[in-house]
Design a protein around this motif. Sequence first.
Motif: not given
Length: 372
Positions: A88-93, A95-98, A103-104
């Motif tokens: 899993i991701l760190n919480a801080s990472d 938003a930018p990845i989401k 993007s389709p």
Amino acid sequence: MCVSGKDQSVVSKEALMGTKPGKQIIKQGLFKSKGYKLFSKYKEETEKEFPNFAMRFVQDMLHALKSDVNPNSTQQAFGDEVGSTEMILNASDIAPIKSRLESPDVMHDRVLRILNSNFVKMTFPVFNALFDGASEYAKRNDPTLRQDVVEGHILAIDLSEPMDRIADKDEDLEYLDDYKLMNPYILKLAREKISRGGEQVLREFEAGFKDARVGQYMDEGLKSKPTKITEEEMTLSYKKYRAVMGTAGKNMALAEKPLGEIFYIGMAHAAECVGCGNEIEDSIKNGFIKIPSWPLYYSLLSNDIKKGFDSTLERANLYLQDARLALELLPDGFSHREFLEFLFLTVDHYNQYWYNQLQKADKWSEFESNLP
């Protein structure tokens, strides 16, 4: 699990001519046997339907991602379920990845990368065939249910792809964080589709998913003690194949006996058999013997790398014998028996082919120097 995936060299005429099961495949093709015709029918259906499945997958993923108001707790819950913070991701990472994955085009690219796996491409036709055979036996006809149950299990297998890539760190390194964000949603979609098969089908899936994680967990643990592996531990680590494919096989018969249990036997052991071939193939491609694997276990035990690979092929043949036992147990007149016979032939050819490539590759000294 049959041989029609990414690496087309395995099924070239030259490759088929090079193994005993391969020659039988050619012969069945020439005489258009029932097994060959059924196999070709399902393979063609998959090739035609695959782009539509991929599109549905992309759209469902975008919807799941965009409608999640708390992706951080989704990540945490997934980490707890699979027992690994590495997945899993760190919480801080997040938003930018989401925002990138919303993007389709980006989502489409990542989904196609995950789907570009031999395991996924080879399994689709098998599940469709098993589902049809079971439906005919039970006098059922429900195309929507077929799509849901088959695709649900394909998605569950898809999930093992990014998870393996994250654990092994051997491909797609620049996309691993994207996969970490995607994983929980892939599992959610798989569950939703599989649950349409009914309570028992979902229960079997959950038990199989848990079992597969036990195997995966053992596999990860053995990486840190390659010279101390026992047979018991290797067998347990192979649950990652057995549980995934066996459970899927059982659920193609909606977990009803006798077919559900018979499909379990056939698929679980055929998957273990392919696992052995996969370890041989990976060793050739990587230039070192995979940790953990049967070739490594037997090589260290016998102090002889060639013998290690010979024993692995023997082990694969034992698994295949167990898979073929399922054929003896099928009800009289079962409509898809010949499909399964042909499938097991392709599995046998796959292993023989990579074993032959291993002899030609002559990497013994390279393997020797890379032994743990």
